[in-house]
Scaffold this motif. Structure first.
Motif, short mmCIF file in Angstrom:
data_model
loop_
_atom_site.label_atom_id
_atom_site.label_comp_id
_atom_site.label_asym_id
_atom_site.label_seq_id
_atom_site.Cartn_x
_atom_site.Cartn_y
_atom_site.Cartn_z
N LYS A 592 0.82 -1.22 0.00
CA LYS A 592 0.00 0.00 0.00
C LYS A 592 0.85 1.27 0.00
CE LYS A 592 -4.28 -1.78 2.02
NZ LYS A 592 -5.19 -1.75 3.19
N LEU A 593 2.15 1.11 0.40
CA LEU A 593 3.04 2.27 0.28
C LEU A 593 3.20 2.67 -1.18
CD1 LEU A 593 5.84 1.26 2.83
CD2 LEU A 593 4.26 3.18 3.05
N LYS A 594 3.12 1.69 -2.08
CA LYS A 594 3.20 1.95 -3.51
C LYS A 594 1.78 2.20 -4.01
CE LYS A 594 5.95 -1.05 -5.67
NZ LYS A 594 7.19 -0.37 -6.09
N THR A 595 1.37 3.42 -3.95
CA THR A 595 -0.03 3.76 -4.23
C THR A 595 -0.41 3.57 -5.69
OG1 THR A 595 0.60 6.08 -4.47
CG2 THR A 595 -0.19 5.37 -2.30
N ASN A 596 0.57 3.33 -6.55
CA ASN A 596 0.26 3.09 -7.94
C ASN A 596 -0.13 1.64 -8.23
OD1 ASN A 596 2.83 2.20 -7.41
ND2 ASN A 596 3.69 2.81 -9.40
N LEU A 597 -0.06 0.76 -7.19
CA LEU A 597 -0.51 -0.63 -7.35
C LEU A 597 -2.01 -0.70 -7.07
CD1 LEU A 597 2.24 -2.79 -5.62
CD2 LEU A 597 1.79 -2.60 -8.06
N THR A 598 -2.70 -1.47 -7.89
CA THR A 598 -4.15 -1.62 -7.70
C THR A 598 -4.44 -2.65 -6.62
OG1 THR A 598 -4.37 -3.39 -9.32
CG2 THR A 598 -4.48 -1.11 -10.15
N LYS A 599 -5.68 -2.68 -6.18
CA LYS A 599 -6.12 -3.65 -5.18
C LYS A 599 -5.99 -5.06 -5.74
CE LYS A 599 -10.01 -4.69 -2.13
NZ LYS A 599 -11.39 -4.29 -1.74
N ALA A 600 -6.27 -5.21 -7.01
CA ALA A 600 -6.16 -6.54 -7.64
C ALA A 600 -4.70 -7.00 -7.67
CB ALA A 600 -6.73 -6.47 -9.07
N ASP A 601 -3.78 -6.04 -7.93
CA ASP A 601 -2.36 -6.39 -7.92
C ASP A 601 -1.93 -6.90 -6.54
OD1 ASP A 601 -2.09 -5.65 -10.56
OD2 ASP A 601 -1.42 -3.61 -10.09
N ARG A 602 -2.40 -6.20 -5.53
CA ARG A 602 -2.02 -6.59 -4.16
C ARG A 602 -2.59 -7.97 -3.82
NH1 ARG A 602 -3.52 -1.16 -3.08
NH2 ARG A 602 -5.40 -1.84 -1.94
N LYS A 603 -3.79 -8.24 -4.27
CA LYS A 603 -4.43 -9.52 -4.00
C LYS A 603 -3.67 -10.65 -4.67
CE LYS A 603 -8.95 -11.76 -4.10
NZ LYS A 603 -10.39 -11.64 -4.49
N THR A 604 -3.19 -10.41 -5.88
CA THR A 604 -2.41 -11.43 -6.60
C THR A 604 -1.11 -11.76 -5.87
OG1 THR A 604 -3.30 -10.64 -8.71
CG2 THR A 604 -1.29 -11.98 -8.80
N VAL A 605 -0.45 -10.72 -5.40
CA VAL A 605 0.81 -10.93 -4.67
C VAL A 605 0.57 -11.69 -3.37
CG1 VAL A 605 2.75 -9.80 -3.53
CG2 VAL A 605 1.88 -8.88 -5.69
N LYS A 606 -0.49 -11.35 -2.65
CA LYS A 606 -0.79 -12.03 -1.39
C LYS A 606 -1.13 -13.50 -1.61
CE LYS A 606 -3.81 -8.95 0.06
NZ LYS A 606 -4.82 -8.32 0.95
N ALA A 607 -1.76 -13.80 -2.73
CA ALA A 607 -2.08 -15.19 -3.06
C ALA A 607 -0.81 -16.01 -3.26
CB ALA A 607 -2.97 -15.24 -4.30
N ILE A 608 0.17 -15.40 -3.92
CA ILE A 608 1.46 -16.07 -4.11
C ILE A 608 2.11 -16.34 -2.76
CG2 ILE A 608 3.82 -15.74 -4.94
CD1 ILE A 608 1.97 -16.45 -7.16
N LEU A 609 2.00 -15.38 -1.83
CA LEU A 609 2.58 -15.54 -0.49
C LEU A 609 1.94 -16.71 0.26
CD1 LEU A 609 4.48 -14.41 1.73
CD2 LEU A 609 2.55 -13.04 2.52
#
Length: 631
Positions: A592-609
């Protein structure tokens, strides 16, 4: 009695008994030549070719006794016995038999007396090895003659079986008893029972070594004389110790007796010179367990009492010193506590000695429950120091850290002395004490640094001066933490290093700074990288060994810098693999510090984690993010 050639006897009648062959020339050549007498070689009663007619040169029975040639004397007597009791008829023997039998019986008694006399000299430094060898051979020859008579149908002489082997054994057994009873201290000296026990043990060792080095060579191997002597000494020593124990023993004598039973005596038998000749396992214990049990309990009670007294004294002295406002002692410039320096050698000595004395590891381990009690009381003392917080409290806590390290090292290195439950319980108490001490010493530091912490992760933080102020304040506070032993100070600095790093990440994840574009993200990347390096350099200088903390900040900086989503995913997977306590909340706050990332992008990364952090993928990773709370 003069020597007769085969086929001739005093009466002139042909001999019908069995004759033995004796080479007296070899036996007596030296001393007869010195006497200027003629020599003769006789085999089966015949003269060797070229020999002159003998002139009274064959030794008599009396001469053989005088020369200690007991084996040869025995041969002569057996020859006479065979002649008198072998195959001659009663009518033939009637004229001379009674007189000859009486004379033979008297000669046999004389020989037996001399054999016994020689045997009694076996353990003397003045023993004649040749004479002892001859005496032993005579005994063996008598045993063989006993066996011969058992196989015959006729009536044996009154002295058969002779029982010389039993006589041999009883004589040497009595000799052993005499040697053990004539030691330097008498059992009548009730005040010095321990000295008497030691004297018997020393005598036993000296005599068994003598048997192996000297006496053994005088015996045929099949007699196994070394094990026979070992058995006689074992039985005699055991009997004497039982007698001593029956009178009741004070603590000193009790300890001495147990040490000889469980350590000193077994060590004697395991010495290389004896171990190769004596089957010490066949001998068994010196004393039965039924007799040893109360002695062990007496010794253990004494050790328990001594340990309790010493623990009470050392803890009381430490408390009194703190109550009086004194500072702990120093060694090599470091604060130390006498609790560890005084008690660890004492505990180690008592436990190690107890194992040797009672010969039972489990019984010695019963004493270790005292250590659990000691550490519980020590923790209460530490809590009291921290709660009352007097001017000398911090120095005392620093000294206690050193004490904790010494106790932990003792429990790890001497783990064999402790039951598993005692060891684990003690290590747990020590860990709690260490954590409490660290918190007590470091909490004031964090309180001073809190204003600096608040500026981390803000827009001001991107300015270099904000973090430099934090470093200056941290270094100043660390000066007040000096004084512990080197390893303890390293642990303390490592703990502070980790806590400051965790505070840094926590403030960053509060998202008080917005990194809305590539330029801002790259500036944040450079800032975190510089901060990581500066923080690392400071704490390494102060003694921390936690190099891995720098890499956490560097990995976070990489996430802030990367613009490509697949690259960000790989970086998060790497971070999650190294630190499996990284949660989706941590990742979400970081992204979320990178405000240019979308919510969908963040969700994809968390799924990988989530896939990365499956239990099967987590191996030997150290925790960090669990100490970083995220809302």
């Amino acid at each position: 009695m003069s020597f007769r050639a085969k086929g001739e006897e005093p009466s002139g009648r042909p001999a019908r008994g069995r004759w033995l062959r004796i080479d007296f020339q070899k036996l007596f050549r030296g001393n007869r030549a010195q006497a200027g007498l003629n020599t003769i070689s006789v085999t089966d009663g015949h003269l060797s070719p070229g020999d002159k007619e003998p002139q009274n040169v064959i030794p008599t029975f009396e001469e053989l006794l005088e020369a200690n040639h007991l084996f040869e004397a025995s041969q002569l007597l057996i020859e006479r016995e065979e002649h008198l009791f072998g195959e001659i008829t009663e009518a033939e023997a009637l004229e001379h038999q009674e007189e000859e039998v009486d004379r033979l019986d008297a000669d046999r008694r004389a020989l037996k007396d001399l054999v016994v006399q020689i045997l009694k000299q076996s353990l003397s430094t003045e023993v004649n090895a040749e004479a002892l060898t001859s005496a032993v051979n005579a005994v063996c020859q008598e045993e063989e003659q006993d066996k011969q008579w058992k196989q015959r149908d006729g009536t044996p002489p009154a002295w058969r079986p002779s029982g010389w082997k039993k006589l041999h054994d009883s004589t040497l057994c009595s000799l052993v008893e005499e040697c053990m009873d004539n030691t330097s201290s008498s059992p009548a000296d009730q005040v010095e029972k321990s000295l008497h026990i030691r004297s018997m043990g020393v005598q036993l060792k000296q005599d068994l070594l003598w048997v192996v080095e000297v006496v053994k060579s005088c015996y045929p191997p099949e007699l196994n004389i070394c094990n026979s002597y070992a058995r006689w000494y074992h039985q005699t020593f055991s009997a004497r110790l039982k007698k001593i124990a029956e009178f009741g023993l004070d603590d000193k004598d009790c300890t001495s007796l147990l040490l000889w039973v469980n350590e000193y005596y077994p060590e004697i038998l395991r010495e290389p010179e004896l171990a190769s000749e004596i089957d010490h396992e066949a001998l068994g214990k010196l004393l039965p367990e039924k007799l040893l049990e109360p002695l062990k309990e007496q010794y253990l009670n004494k050790q328990q009492s001594e340990l309790t007294t010493c623990i009470d004294r050392v803890l009381e002295e430490a408390k009194q010193k703190w109550d009086d406002g004194e500072e702990p002692s120093r060694k090599d410039g470091c604060l130390i506590s006498p609790v560890a320096y005084d008690l660890i050698p004492l505990i180690n000595g008592i436990l190690t000695t107890t194992v040797k004395v009672v010969g039972d590891q489990s019984k010695a381990q019963d004493l270790t429950y005292q250590l659990k009690d000691l550490l519980q009381r020590f923790r209460i003392f530490q809590d009291d120091i921290m709660k009352r917080s007097k001017p000398n409290s911090k120095p005392f806590i620093k000294a206690i850290l050193s004490c904790i390290e010494h106790f932990r090292d003792f429990l790890v290195k001497k783990s064999d002395l402790f039951p598993e439950d005692v060891r684990e319980s003690c290590l747990s108490v020590l860990m709690d004490m260490k954590q409490s001490a660290h918190m007590y010493l470091l909490s004031p530091v964090h309180k001073v640094l809190k204003p600096q912490y608040r500026k981390l992760g803000t827009s001001d933080w991107l300015n270099k001066s904000v973090f430099e102020n934090l470093l200056v304040s941290t270094e100043r506070e660390i000066q007040d933490l000096q004084g512990s032993a080197e390893l303890c100070h390293q642990d303390l600095m490592g703990q502070l290093h980790q806590e400051v790093t965790a505070e840094y990440v926590k403030r960053l994840l509060k998202r008080k700074v917005k990194l809305e574009n590539k330029e801002r993200q790259e500036k944040a990347y450079m800032t975190v990288k510089d901060n990581a390096e500066s923080l690392h350099n400071l704490f390494v200088k102060m003694g921390s060994k936690e190099d891995w903390l720098k890499e956490i900040l560097n990995n976070i900086a990489e996430v802030l810098k990367l613009q490509d989503l697949p690259a960000i995913k790989l970086q998060i997977v790497s971070l999650g693999t190294d630190y499996p306590d990284l949660s989706e909340k941590h990742v979400s706050a970081l992204l979320k510090l990178k405000t240019n990332l979308t919510k969908a992008d963040r969700k994809t990364v968390k799924a990988i984690l989530s896939d990365t952090l499956k239990p099967a993928n987590v191996v030997n990773a150290r925790p960090f993010f669990s100490s970083v709370p995220v809302k």
